[in-house]
Design a protein around this motif. Sequence first.
Motif, PDB file in Angstrom:
ATOM      1  N   VAL A  27      -3.262   3.359  -5.363  1.00  0.00           N
ATOM      2  CA  VAL A  27      -3.095   3.684  -4.002  1.00  0.00           C
ATOM      3  C   VAL A  27      -2.216   2.325  -4.137  1.00  0.00           C
ATOM      4  CG1 VAL A  27      -3.340   2.696  -1.687  1.00  0.00           C
ATOM      5  CG2 VAL A  27      -4.008   5.190  -2.798  1.00  0.00           C
ATOM      6  N   ARG A  28      -3.314   0.936  -4.495  1.00  0.00           N
ATOM      7  CA  ARG A  28      -2.917  -0.132  -5.095  1.00  0.00           C
ATOM      8  C   ARG A  28      -1.585  -0.263  -5.822  1.00  0.00           C
ATOM      9  NH1 ARG A  28      -8.186  -1.325  -5.724  1.00  0.00           N
ATOM     10  NH2 ARG A  28      -8.073  -0.760  -8.228  1.00  0.00           N
ATOM     11  N   ALA A  29      -1.141   1.026  -6.618  1.00  0.00           N
ATOM     12  CA  ALA A  29       0.012   0.521  -7.554  1.00  0.00           C
ATOM     13  C   ALA A  29       0.984   0.878  -7.094  1.00  0.00           C
ATOM     14  CB  ALA A  29      -0.385   1.384  -8.669  1.00  0.00           C
ATOM     15  N   LEU A  30       1.239   1.914  -5.839  1.00  0.00           N
ATOM     16  CA  LEU A  30       1.742   2.501  -4.811  1.00  0.00           C
ATOM     17  C   LEU A  30       2.166   1.454  -3.940  1.00  0.00           C
ATOM     18  CD1 LEU A  30       1.240   6.206  -4.568  1.00  0.00           C
ATOM     19  CD2 LEU A  30       3.172   5.373  -5.930  1.00  0.00           C
ATOM     20  N   SER A  31       1.707   0.237  -3.230  1.00  0.00           N
ATOM     21  CA  SER A  31       1.448   0.072  -2.389  1.00  0.00           C
ATOM     22  C   SER A  31       2.640  -1.569  -2.627  1.00  0.00           C
ATOM     23  CB  SER A  31       0.563  -0.919  -1.697  1.00  0.00           C
ATOM     24  OG  SER A  31      -0.044  -2.441  -2.453  1.00  0.00           O
ATOM     25  N   THR A  32       3.165  -1.728  -3.990  1.00  0.00           N
ATOM     26  CA  THR A  32       4.001  -2.408  -4.121  1.00  0.00           C
ATOM     27  C   THR A  32       5.664  -1.365  -4.228  1.00  0.00           C
ATOM     28  OG1 THR A  32       4.515  -1.691  -6.258  1.00  0.00           O
ATOM     29  CG2 THR A  32       2.788  -3.736  -5.903  1.00  0.00           C
ATOM     30  N   LEU A  33       5.728  -0.361  -3.882  1.00  0.00           N
ATOM     31  CA  LEU A  33       7.065  -0.057  -3.320  1.00  0.00           C
ATOM     32  C   LEU A  33       6.829   0.219  -2.052  1.00  0.00           C
ATOM     33  CD1 LEU A  33       7.080   3.108  -6.282  1.00  0.00           C
ATOM     34  CD2 LEU A  33       8.705   1.360  -5.586  1.00  0.00           C
ATOM     35  N   PRO A  34       9.045   0.059  -1.612  1.00  0.00           N
ATOM     36  CA  PRO A  34       8.594   0.233  -0.320  1.00  0.00           C
ATOM     37  C   PRO A  34       8.767   2.227   0.682  1.00  0.00           C
ATOM     38  CG  PRO A  34      10.620   0.104  -1.005  1.00  0.00           C
ATOM     39  CD  PRO A  34       9.841  -0.519  -2.497  1.00  0.00           C
ATOM     40  N   ASP A  35       8.764   2.564   1.741  1.00  0.00           N
ATOM     41  CA  ASP A  35       8.055   3.164   2.216  1.00  0.00           C
ATOM     42  C   ASP A  35       8.887   4.275   1.975  1.00  0.00           C
ATOM     43  OD1 ASP A  35       5.961   1.987   3.499  1.00  0.00           O
ATOM     44  OD2 ASP A  35       6.486   2.507   5.256  1.00  0.00           O
ATOM     45  N   GLU A  36      10.310   4.070   1.517  1.00  0.00           N
ATOM     46  CA  GLU A  36      11.398   5.374   1.691  1.00  0.00           C
ATOM     47  C   GLU A  36      11.193   5.333   0.507  1.00  0.00           C
ATOM     48  OE1 GLU A  36      12.555   1.970   2.695  1.00  0.00           O
ATOM     49  OE2 GLU A  36      13.908   1.376   1.661  1.00  0.00           O
TER      50      GLU A  36
ATOM     51  N   ILE B   6      -1.819   3.006   2.291  1.00  0.00           N
ATOM     52  CA  ILE B   6      -0.943   2.380   1.948  1.00  0.00           C
ATOM     53  C   ILE B   6      -0.466   1.390   2.367  1.00  0.00           C
ATOM     54  CG2 ILE B   6       1.375   2.935  -0.104  1.00  0.00           C
ATOM     55  CD1 ILE B   6       1.057   5.332  -0.480  1.00  0.00           C
ATOM     56  N   ARG B   7      -0.348   1.280   3.600  1.00  0.00           N
ATOM     57  CA  ARG B   7       0.614   0.581   4.360  1.00  0.00           C
ATOM     58  C   ARG B   7      -0.966  -0.687   4.784  1.00  0.00           C
ATOM     59  NH1 ARG B   7       3.233   4.889   8.068  1.00  0.00           N
ATOM     60  NH2 ARG B   7       5.459   5.291   6.640  1.00  0.00           N
ATOM     61  N   ARG B   8      -2.180  -0.300   4.619  1.00  0.00           N
ATOM     62  CA  ARG B   8      -3.052  -0.793   4.877  1.00  0.00           C
ATOM     63  C   ARG B   8      -2.824  -1.668   3.943  1.00  0.00           C
ATOM     64  NH1 ARG B   8      -5.715   2.616   7.148  1.00  0.00           N
ATOM     65  NH2 ARG B   8      -7.055   2.916   5.744  1.00  0.00           N
ATOM     66  N   VAL B   9      -3.053  -1.481   2.587  1.00  0.00           N
ATOM     67  CA  VAL B   9      -3.073  -2.541   1.256  1.00  0.00           C
ATOM     68  C   VAL B   9      -1.910  -3.410   1.621  1.00  0.00           C
ATOM     69  CG1 VAL B   9      -2.891  -1.746  -1.210  1.00  0.00           C
ATOM     70  CG2 VAL B   9      -5.044  -0.204   0.281  1.00  0.00           C
ATOM     71  N   ARG B  10      -0.750  -2.623   1.225  1.00  0.00           N
ATOM     72  CA  ARG B  10       0.489  -3.401   1.591  1.00  0.00           C
ATOM     73  C   ARG B  10      -0.515  -4.643   2.579  1.00  0.00           C
ATOM     74  NH1 ARG B  10       4.664  -0.731   2.948  1.00  0.00           N
ATOM     75  NH2 ARG B  10       4.602   0.877   1.044  1.00  0.00           N
ATOM     76  N   LEU B  11      -1.173  -4.578   3.506  1.00  0.00           N
ATOM     77  CA  LEU B  11      -1.332  -5.757   4.930  1.00  0.00           C
ATOM     78  C   LEU B  11      -2.280  -6.582   4.176  1.00  0.00           C
ATOM     79  CD1 LEU B  11      -0.495  -4.289   7.846  1.00  0.00           C
ATOM     80  CD2 LEU B  11       0.587  -5.610   7.064  1.00  0.00           C
TER      81      LEU B  11
END
Lengths: 461, 588
Positions: A432-441, A454-459
Amino acid sequence: MDLYREGTRSISGVTGPLLFVSNGRKAALGELVTIETSKGKRTGQVLQIDGDLCAIQVFEGTLGLNPGDCTVWFEKDVVKVRLGQVLMGQTLDGRGIPRGGKALPCFEKEVPITGSPLNPAMRAGPSDFVETGIASIDLLNTIVRGQKLPVFSGSGLPANEIAAQVVRQAHVPGNPEQFLVVFAAIGITEREARFFRDSFEESGALFNGVFVVNLAGDSAVERLLAPRTALTIAEYFAFDRGYDVLVVMTDMLHYCEALREVSAAREEAPGRRGFPGYLYSDLASLYERAGCVKGLKGSITQIPIVSMPGDDMTHPVVDLSGYITEGQIVLDRGLQARGVYPPINVLSSLSRLMNKGIGEGRTFAGHRQVADQLFASYARSREVSRLRLIVGDEGLTETELHYLRFGSAFERLFLDQGDSALSIGESLAAAVRALSTLPDEELFRIPADLMEEIRRVRLDR
Amino acid sequence: MSNLGKIKCLAGTVIRADSASPVSNFEVARVGSERLLGEVIRIDGKEVDIQVYEEIDGVHVGEPVEFTGEPLGVDLGPGLLGSVLDGIGRPLGGFSSEEAGAFFLKRGFFSRSLDPGTRWAFFPLKSPGDNLSPGDALGFVKEGEDFKHLVMAPLGSEMSRVREIASPGTLVTVDDAVGVLENSLAITPCQRWHVRTPRPCVERLPFSEPLITGQRVLDTLFPVALGGAAVIPGGFGTGKTVTQQSLAKWCNAGVVVYIGCGERGNEMTEVLEEFPHLKDPHTGRTLMERMVLIANTSNMPVAAREASIYLGMSIAEYFRDMGLDVALMADSTSRWAEALREISGRLGEMPGEEGYPAYLGSRLAQYYERAGRVRVLGEPQRKGSITIFNAVSPAGGDFSEPVTQASLRLSGTFWALDKRLAEGRHFPSVNWKQSYSLYEKALEPFFLENLGEQWKDCASFLKSLLERETELLSLVQIVGRDALSEQDKWDLEMGEIVRVAFLQQNAYDPHDAFNTLEQQMRLSEILKDLQCLVSEEIERGVLHQQVQGLGLLRQVLALRGAPAEDFEKRSHQWLEEVARSLTTSEGR
């Protein structure tokens, strides 16, 4: 015990590991023979009979064998191994005799090492998730109980370390019983064997494990027996005693080279790179001895290690192993150079039985989607970094730059876990940490609840 | 009257024996005191080479060999559907309690392919006095819920009149006579056939219909004709087996014969565990009820692997003769060819290309030519077909090797599986640049009639877009993505949408695993409309960046998952929405 045995002294020749007897009229194919010389006894096996001429492969090798000084006894029996609970903790040679000792005096039964094929209609489909504690295996190339999953490794890559780590950490969640380890050393060096011995001693696998050891200096013909002995022992513990057995065999390349040596001595027509035409069937007779059986508790899971000469995945031994086994774990020199451990190339790796062992109630809901997203995104990031070599950063779009960032985050945060054991939850958190570097779309495969995560981790970042 | 010989030489799976009286090529021999099954494959004066279908460890020189005078045969009849046989037709599930439950295969066991104990209800179609020629249906037995298994006069028998016939509902075993002819021939539900001999038919028919696989990339871009042959080559891990299993699950054949020829044991288990629980989308019966599984896994004897494809073909022809469309899948031809090579090597024959025997091509041709769409022998008149799907496992993934090349020459559809696609988890990993179908022309009338003119536009739209994407990707390699025109940038995005939403299909997702032809066409129509719509907007000055912000791919995927009934309505609404959001963004 027969009171009368008939020996023959008519030896017509010695070639490589083979001995030819010109009076083999009484022999049976595959029969065990004893060769008596004035300097001691050797054993062998009948390979081929052509009228009177009979070819025998000598397990101890033919070095110093003098045709004039041999008496060959046909034993009216095939090569067997003695089985029993006493094997636990033993170190045996390729034929199943305690190394440097005598054959086991007390045993439960004696079984031919070639085994019989498992009835495909009586197999049970492997489906229990095995947690190895290695994120790139558990999340992306999940092993299930009863699978055969080889490690393909170029020279200098840490296949042994990874195999030892799997042996140390592997367990079926919810099942307190540890795997019983059967380890077959096939033509490896003393140094490698010592590494495994030390590692197993540390983890305790040494006391409830069986070790079949044929070192590089031992006879090449005996190398052909070592994996069969190990698998016969594994079958005994799995299907007679109900253990979950993990068989680690290293190195299959040495096994195939020994097979080629004997084949060449028999003057058979060589196939690709000189390996005999029946290499596929021969390897299958080993690999297919993994699995689960309907109505029985035990199982055999195999992790063979296959060296790739010159990192060549199309080498016949690697290629055929890939066709027989249920996937492969491939090690990567680039990752190793970037300091990533374990350097598992997840894109070329594959577990064919993964879908059986994952999902809600086994690992977590949405496992398949997360794995697909990671595969697709990482594949894209590798493509972008190749493109970058040509067009430079300026030629890349915003999205492509995101993928570059994802690629390095994936390697740093997810792959590079070092020696530690991660639970499946911890592996997912790393993903999840790694994926949070990519934008949602770009994350269109991820299910909604994980998307929140993922959004939470990104924030937080 | 059997003829006896003696074993002289032993090596691997081939033995040499001498025989007192002459034997014929390909006749069955029983080898040694255990009477292991074998087949004569070469005769040299009094010496005979025999390939043995079982392991021969422990067999001595000098043991007897019995020549039976009969070629290798199989019993065909009710009970085949749903059964699991080994390469020479012995049931692996076992009928009696002593055979069932054998975890490890014992050699030398002898069993028929049909259970002699089961009783079937027979219903006559003829009455006493009627003529009966070879292939004519005398009646049928009921198998499962509603499968009518025809009881036909054996091919090769003589025409005669029916003297007696069993009354409707009579319970019979496969060996009980259900009718007697005036020439005293008793007809039983079971008939024996020599597996290496093709079953005759009246005439071969031209290809006119596709076999519908339910896989978008296959049906729309590279269709296979009913009665045709498709080859699926791919290196390891490219998804040959998953593709074949998807075909076995979803194709619209009446009977599926699946030959696991030298592949993994666990794959057979997968089929056995999964198929009895899956419903056939065309008939509603379970998939296992239309399936015959032949399992000769890689660790089972090599000579039986060689025989297994002939066994499978004979069974397929038998069901074809009942007027059914049969799909025959062999996984994999390469393992069969390797068995041939191994046996040839043991015989010391002169090797051809890559060690394969020189007769590899002609043997393969004999197998492939048994496929086809035919009018079968007998009354009532029926048409049947056999469509072949053969997986090939080329060494090192190199398609130039002899087995792939020989298979290509004999087949009409080539579905090349690609390692790069598989690594990016693009499944089915059919490479759209390399694959082809030679049946397109023959099938065009069918598609135009059933799907209308649009079908042609849709297929050519997909092909040209994918072609354009390939060109653009090589351009990007040189100048980078930013240097492309707005339209080109969009074409690239559209290429991705087509690849992910149309070409990829998830075999494990129950909603996505199977698409009807209409569904396939409607999806490609939407994609085509989307392409037109966005291209027009871009021409009017909309930037690609604005399009990108919409997340179209995710929306298409959501739309694809919509129920088939309101797909039409929702897709139109969705297209309007896209148009609206693009025009408003332009205004900003």
